[in-house]
Design a protein around this motif. Structure first.
Motif, mmCIF file in Angstrom:
data_model
loop_
_atom_site.group_PDB
_atom_site.id
_atom_site.type_symbol
_atom_site.label_atom_id
_atom_site.label_comp_id
_atom_site.label_asym_id
_atom_site.label_seq_id
_atom_site.Cartn_x
_atom_site.Cartn_y
_atom_site.Cartn_z
ATOM 1 N N VAL A 115 0.747 -1.024 0.147
ATOM 2 C CA VAL A 115 0.096 0.116 -0.080
ATOM 3 C C VAL A 115 0.870 1.151 -0.075
ATOM 4 C CG1 VAL A 115 -1.841 1.322 1.088
ATOM 5 C CG2 VAL A 115 -1.564 -1.217 1.553
ATOM 6 N N LEU A 116 0.825 2.230 -0.896
ATOM 7 C CA LEU A 116 1.592 3.467 -1.183
ATOM 8 C C LEU A 116 0.468 4.353 -0.740
ATOM 9 C CD1 LEU A 116 4.075 5.039 -1.281
ATOM 10 C CD2 LEU A 116 3.754 4.767 -3.741
ATOM 11 N N LEU B 73 8.995 5.410 4.464
ATOM 12 C CA LEU B 73 8.555 6.751 4.248
ATOM 13 C C LEU B 73 9.491 7.458 2.989
ATOM 14 C CD1 LEU B 73 8.029 7.903 7.997
ATOM 15 C CD2 LEU B 73 6.266 7.069 6.373
ATOM 16 N N ALA B 74 8.865 8.394 2.494
ATOM 17 C CA ALA B 74 9.565 9.182 1.645
ATOM 18 C C ALA B 74 9.055 10.518 1.446
ATOM 19 C CB ALA B 74 9.671 8.490 0.191
ATOM 20 N N LEU B 75 9.992 11.620 1.480
ATOM 21 C CA LEU B 75 9.463 12.780 1.511
ATOM 22 C C LEU B 75 9.997 13.707 0.152
ATOM 23 C CD1 LEU B 75 8.264 15.317 3.439
ATOM 24 C CD2 LEU B 75 10.649 15.865 4.156
ATOM 25 N N ALA B 76 8.990 14.274 -0.361
ATOM 26 C CA ALA B 76 9.244 15.148 -1.530
ATOM 27 C C ALA B 76 8.500 16.317 -1.526
ATOM 28 C CB ALA B 76 8.455 14.502 -2.772
ATOM 29 N N THR C 284 4.903 16.473 0.043
ATOM 30 C CA THR C 284 4.260 15.030 0.029
ATOM 31 C C THR C 284 4.854 13.907 0.787
ATOM 32 O OG1 THR C 284 2.996 15.521 -1.888
ATOM 33 C CG2 THR C 284 2.863 13.197 -1.294
ATOM 34 N N LEU C 285 4.142 13.525 1.959
ATOM 35 C CA LEU C 285 4.986 12.457 2.372
ATOM 36 C C LEU C 285 4.435 10.847 2.022
ATOM 37 C CD1 LEU C 285 6.879 11.546 4.723
ATOM 38 C CD2 LEU C 285 4.950 11.452 6.529
ATOM 39 N N TYR C 286 5.190 10.442 1.556
ATOM 40 C CA TYR C 286 4.756 8.956 0.918
ATOM 41 C C TYR C 286 4.835 8.022 1.824
ATOM 42 C CZ TYR C 286 4.666 11.223 -3.884
ATOM 43 O OH TYR C 286 4.263 11.972 -4.745
ATOM 44 N N VAL C 287 3.928 7.153 1.904
ATOM 45 C CA VAL C 287 4.113 5.902 3.334
ATOM 46 C C VAL C 287 3.844 4.683 2.654
ATOM 47 C CG1 VAL C 287 2.803 5.262 5.424
ATOM 48 C CG2 VAL C 287 3.102 7.642 4.779
#
Length: 426
Positions: A36-37, A120-123, A133-136
């Protein structure tokens, strides 16, 4: 504490849905279908260290996000391990969803076997106004759509406490819905055998695809466009018919499938929450996929019959999915049992959360991988706006028909929500 020790200390039997996704991971290891992203919009100056610290607190708070699973004695067991702070990657400013998905997949940091369920990834945004946008990235084994709302709300609260230098409350207890006893299981099995007796598969390729083939296939997607007024018109039609918008939308999808393949008796699977009041604020995969039998979808009372069938299923949805398949699958075959089409509808509110120095809100979740021969996902956005996406495995029967299916969904929904059509039903 290592994984083997944890599984013998305070372990519990895995839920039916946890078993489903644990076995799915072994059928097609690493498939995006089981990932799940989700996304969190951050309004304001996003501080990477504060976000990382807040996310670590959320993982420590929710047992599902630090769970490990292992079989023993013919049962799948679940136990929790000490929390590990989730990694937080930094992406180039303005990185979009698909690019973020590829980068997170390449990282290989998600490891459900050791209880590492969150990456997590932060853009950061490219505009003048501060935001990001924080991708989880999580595993479906421990996360569903409503979990993302819980995650974001808790992340916002934890972030506010981090920047204020306040401690975090104690972790939650690991709570899952209790399975039915043997007597109730027998009663439920008999019910579903009656409801689904003689139900044919959706017309398609009788030789497949199997669930493993679906999970390993590349998804082909098609955006479904709706007029701005479609959501309000759907709600008005639902009010007149004394059913929720869900029933109108599901009926439109069933009719569109009929238009393209002529099926008058088939099943559509739809995810429904199994959350009880004590699980309301829990993160986990607290859902089941309910088979909704569709018969004569173009008859005048289709919406009412669809809603009655669905609500009847809700009263009998506590039969574990693996027991349900065993109880009613009477024909051998390679295709997904019970249903080959899925319908997912997200209509819950998406509030803006105060997180101290920033504000946070969720965005609708887009499926990463292929979970059925054909899927329609609909999201109700603020102002009752509808957005939709069709998905099918690339190269499969439905991949080349998604544009026509999209047109049929829109056409059928427009017909279902006209005043004249509603009057005809009555």
């Amino acid at each position: 504490m290592d994984t083997s020790t944890a599984l013998h200390a305070g372990r519990r039997a895995a839920s039916a849905t946890e078993r489903q996704f644990w076995f799915a991971e072994r059928i097609a290891p690493g498939s995006p279908a089981w990932r799940v992203l989700s996304t969190v919009r951050v309004e304001g100056p996003a501080d990477r260290e504060a976000l990382a610290a807040a996310a670590a607190r959320v993982v420590a708070r929710h047992p599902a996000l630090r769970s490990v699973f292992a079989p023993a004695g013919g049962e799948l067991w679940c136990a929790t391990v000490p929390p590990v702070a989730p990694p937080l990657l930094e992406l180039p400013p303005g990185t979009a969803f698909d690019a973020a998905a590829r980068e997170l997949a390449r990282s290989g940091l998600l490891d459900p076997a050791t209880g590492r369920h969150v990456v997590l990834a932060l853009a950061k945004d490219t505009g003048a106004a501060p935001g990001a946008t924080l991708y989880v990235l999580t595993h479906h084994l421990v996360y569903d759509g409503l979990s993302h709302e819980v995650f974001t709300a808790d992340l916002a609260r934890a972030h506010a406490r981090v920047v204020a230098g306040e401690p975090e409350p104690a972790p939650l207890a690991h709570t899952v819905p209790r399975p039915p006893d043997a007597g109730r299981r027998a009663e439920l099995s008999a019910h579903w055998q009656t409801v689904l007796d003689g139900m044919p598969d959706l017309p398609g390729d009788s030789d497949g695809p199997t669930q493993r083939e679906l999970a390993r296939s590349e998804p082909h997607r098609h955006v479904v466009r709706f007029p701005d007024e479609a959501g309000a018109a759907t709600r008005e039609a639902a009010r007149r018919l004394a059913c929720p918008p869900f029933a109108v939308l599901l009926t439109a999808y069933a009719q569109a499938l009929y238009d393209l393949c002529g099926a008058e008796d088939f099943c559509i699977g739809t995810p429904v929450s199994t959350r009880t009041p004590d699980c309301e604020d829990a993160i986990g995969c607290l859902l089941t996929t309910l088979p909704v039998r569709i018969r004569l979808p173009t008859e005048a009372d289709a919406c009412e019959r669809t809603w009655r069938t669905f609500t009847d299923g809700l009263f009998h949805m506590d039969l574990p999915q693996d027991d349900l398949v065993r109880a009613v699958r009477t024909r051998p075959g390679r295709r997904m049992p019970l249903y080959q089409a899925l319908f997912a509808y997200e209509s819950w509110p998406r509030p803006v959360h105060d997180a101290g120095t920033v504000r946070m809100r969720t965005e609708p979740v887009t499926p990463l991988g292929t979970q059925a021969e054909v899927l329609l996902q609909l999201n109700e956005l603020p102002g009752h706006r509808l957005e939709g996406m069709l998905q099918a495995p690339a190269g499969g029967l439905w991949a080349g028909r998604l544009a026509k299916l999209s047109d049929a969904v829109g056409r059928r929904l427009a017909l279902l929500t006209t005043t004249e059509e509603i009057a005809r039903w009555h």
